[in-house]
Design a protein around this motif. Structure first.
Motif, PDB file in Angstrom:
ATOM      1  N   GLN A 259      32.237  38.249  44.010  1.00 29.45           N
ATOM      2  CA  GLN A 259      33.011  39.275  43.319  1.00 29.45           C
ATOM      3  C   GLN A 259      34.457  39.270  43.791  1.00 29.45           C
ATOM      4  N   SER A 260      34.649  38.991  45.063  1.00 32.75           N
ATOM      5  CA  SER A 260      35.997  39.004  45.641  1.00 32.75           C
ATOM      6  C   SER A 260      36.879  37.881  45.114  1.00 32.75           C
ATOM      7  N   ASP A 261      36.295  36.898  44.427  1.00 31.28           N
ATOM      8  CA  ASP A 261      37.078  35.782  43.885  1.00 31.28           C
ATOM      9  C   ASP A 261      37.739  36.120  42.549  1.00 31.28           C
ATOM     10  N   LYS A 262      37.398  37.251  41.961  1.00 29.16           N
ATOM     11  CA  LYS A 262      37.880  37.560  40.610  1.00 29.16           C
ATOM     12  C   LYS A 262      39.407  37.618  40.544  1.00 29.16           C
ATOM     13  N   ALA A 263      40.031  38.201  41.549  1.00 28.34           N
ATOM     14  CA  ALA A 263      41.500  38.284  41.539  1.00 28.34           C
ATOM     15  C   ALA A 263      42.117  36.894  41.619  1.00 28.34           C
ATOM     16  N   LEU A 264      41.513  36.007  42.411  1.00 33.85           N
ATOM     17  CA  LEU A 264      42.008  34.636  42.537  1.00 33.85           C
ATOM     18  C   LEU A 264      41.860  33.888  41.215  1.00 33.85           C
ATOM     19  N   ILE A 265      40.778  34.150  40.513  1.00 27.00           N
ATOM     20  CA  ILE A 265      40.535  33.509  39.212  1.00 27.00           C
ATOM     21  C   ILE A 265      41.597  33.937  38.204  1.00 27.00           C
ATOM     22  N   VAL A 266      41.939  35.224  38.200  1.00 28.12           N
ATOM     23  CA  VAL A 266      42.987  35.713  37.300  1.00 28.12           C
ATOM     24  C   VAL A 266      44.325  35.073  37.649  1.00 28.12           C
ATOM     25  N   GLN A 267      44.640  34.981  38.941  1.00 25.94           N
ATOM     26  CA  GLN A 267      45.891  34.341  39.358  1.00 25.94           C
ATOM     27  C   GLN A 267      45.951  32.891  38.891  1.00 25.94           C
ATOM     28  N   ALA A 268      44.825  32.186  38.992  1.00 24.66           N
ATOM     29  CA  ALA A 268      44.786  30.790  38.545  1.00 24.66           C
ATOM     30  C   ALA A 268      45.027  30.696  37.046  1.00 24.66           C
ATOM     31  N   ALA A 269      44.399  31.582  36.282  1.00 28.77           N
ATOM     32  CA  ALA A 269      44.597  31.563  34.827  1.00 28.77           C
ATOM     33  C   ALA A 269      46.052  31.857  34.470  1.00 28.77           C
ATOM     34  N   LEU A 270      46.673  32.785  35.171  1.00 29.98           N
ATOM     35  CA  LEU A 270      48.069  33.118  34.897  1.00 29.98           C
ATOM     36  C   LEU A 270      49.006  31.971  35.242  1.00 29.98           C
ATOM     37  N   ALA A 271      48.587  31.082  36.155  1.00 32.88           N
ATOM     38  CA  ALA A 271      49.422  29.958  36.565  1.00 32.88           C
ATOM     39  C   ALA A 271      49.223  28.726  35.691  1.00 32.88           C
TER      40      ALA A 271
END
Length: 357
Positions: free
Chosen positions: A102-114
Motif C-alpha cells: 500500500q505504501s508504494d501507491k505514492a511512488l507509483i503516482v510519481q512514476a506515472a507523472l514522470a
C-alpha cells in the motif's frame, strides 16, 4: 563436536548470505538492463524489447520478495534523475502496482507523472500503470491520459477472456476513475474540434446532465458525426436538461441529413416521459441492500435486476449518489463486462434523473 556444529552453522549462514547476494546482483543486473534500453525505433523493435521485459518480469516474479525492495529503491533513484529512463519508470512502477505494498501507491503516482506521453512505450503496459495511478484521483494525471490515450488509439488485448477492450473502453476506464473531475475536464476539451468525437463517445459512459451546457453548442456542428454523437449524449446521459435542449432545437436550422436523423427522435422526445421510478413493490431496505451489494462488488449486476432499482421508492438524490459511486467503482475493473455494467449504471442514472419531473 561443538566446534564442528559451529563451523557447519557458519558455513550455512555464509551460503545463505552468498545466495541472497547473488540474487540481489542478478536482480540489479536486470534493472540495469531495463534502464539501458534505448527508445524503440519502430513497432518491431518495441515488440522485441517487450519480450525482453517480459522475461525480466518473470525473473522478478520468481524472486518477488527480493525484487520488490530493489525495484522500489531503483525507482525512487530514477525519479531523482534529470533524465529518467522511461522504460524503467514504466516497468518498475507496474511491478510495484501489481505486487507491491500500500505504501508504494505514492511512488507509483510519481512514476506515472514522470512519464513522457510521447515516448515510444508499450500502450497496454502504460495503460496498466496509469490505471493503477488513477486510483489516487490525482488530477495532475489527466494531461497524460489526454496525450497518451485520447489523442492516440490504444486497445487492450485480454487473452484470458478472449477479447479486446477498444480505444473508447480504454479511455472510459481511465477517465472514469477520476469521477466528476474527469467529466469537467472532458467537457472543457469539447472546445477542441479535433477531440469532439472521442470526448462525446466518452461522456456517454462517464458523463451526466452537468455536461449538457458544454455539449449543446455542438448541435450546430456541420459535421454529421459530431451532431449525432451530441444528440445521443443528450438522450442517453443528459436527463431532463438534455431533453429540453433537443426539444428547443429548431428543425429548420438543420441540414437534410441531420433532420432525417433527428426528426423521428424528436417525435419520441415530445411525448412526456413516464418515469418508472417509484412504481416498484420492493421494500426500501431491500433496494438499499442491493445497492450495498453493487457497491461492495465493484458494480457487478450479476443476479441483480436493474429494473428494481429504477422502480424504487427511494429518494431521487439518494439513488443518484449511490449509483454514481457504483459506476465509479466499476471503472476499477479492466474488462468488457465492466464496461457493460458501467453502461447499465449510466442508463439507470439517466432514467432516475427524470424522477419527480
Amino acid at each position: 563436536m561443538r566446534r564442528l556444529l559451529a563451523a557447519a552453522l557458519a558455513a550455512s549462514s555464509f551460503t545463505a548470505y552468498a545466495g541472497d547476494a547473488a540474487t540481489d546482483a542478478a536482480i540489479t543486473a536486470r534493472i540495469a538492463q531495463i534502464r539501458a534500453m534505448p527508445a524503440a525505433a519502430n513497432a518491431a523493435a518495441a515488440g522485441a524489447q517487450r519480450r525482453e521485459l517480459d522475461a525480466a518480469w518473470r525473473f522478478f516474479g520468481d524472486y518477488r520478495e527480493d525484487a520488490i525492495p530493489l525495484l522500489r529503491r531503483e525507482l525512487a533513484a530514477e525519479l531523482r534523475s534529470p533524465r529518467p529512463s522511461q522504460q524503467l519508470l514504466l516497468d518498475a512502477a507496474c511491478f510495484l502496482a501489481a505486487y507491491g505494498a500500500q505504501s508504494d501507491k505514492a511512488l507509483i503516482v510519481q512514476a506515472a507523472l514522470a512519464i513522457n506521453p510521447d515516448a515510444a512505450l508499450d500502450g497496454p503496459q502504460l495503460f496498466r500503470l496509469v490505471h493503477a495511478a488513477a486510483a489516487s484521483q490525482d488530477a495532475r494525471l489527466l494531461p497524460l491520459v489526454d496525450r497518451a490515450f485520447l489523442r492516440k488509439a490504444v486497445s487492450i488485448p485480454l487473452p484470458q477472456q478472449g477479447s479486446t477492450i477498444d480505444e473508447t473502453g480504454v479511455r472510459a476506464l481511465l477517465y472514469g476513475r477520476f469521477g466528476a473531475a474527469a467529466e469537467r475536464h472532458l467537457a472543457a476539451l469539447l472546445r477542441d474540434s479535433s477531440l469532439a468525437k472521442p470526448v462525446l463517445d466518452l461522456l456517454q459512459l462517464v458523463g451526466s446532465p452537468a455536461s449538457v451546457p458544454a455539449v449543446e453548442p455542438l448541435l450546430q456542428s456541420p459535421d454529421m458525426e459530431v451532431f449525432t454523437r451530441a444528440v445521443n449524449f443528450l438522450v442517453r446521459a443528459g436527463g431532463p436538461q438534455g431533453r429540453q435542449v433537443l426539444l428547443a432545437l429548431k428543425p429548420q436550422a438543420l441540414s437534410k441529413e441531420a433532420l432525417a436523423f433527428f426528426a423521428p427522435m424528436r417525435q419520441q422526445l415530445a411525448q412526456q416521459p413516464a418515469p418508472q421510478a417509484g412504481k416498484g413493490s420492493l421494500a426500501d431496505a431491500e433496494v438499499r441492500r442491493l445497492l450495498d451489494t453493487l457497491e461492495a462488488n465493484g458494480g457487478r449486476y450479476d443476479g441483480i435486476d436493474p429494473a428494481v432499482i429504477v422502480q424504487s421508492r427511494l429518494p431521487r438524490q439518494e439513488l443518484l449518489e449511490r449509483l454514481s459511486r457504483i459506476r465509479e467503482r466499476s471503472f476499477a475493473r479492466v474488462s468488457n463486462e465492466a464496461l457493460a455494467d458501467i453502461d447499465t449504471s449510466s442508463a439507470l442514472l439517466n432514467a432516475i434523473s427524470y424522477k419527480n419531473q
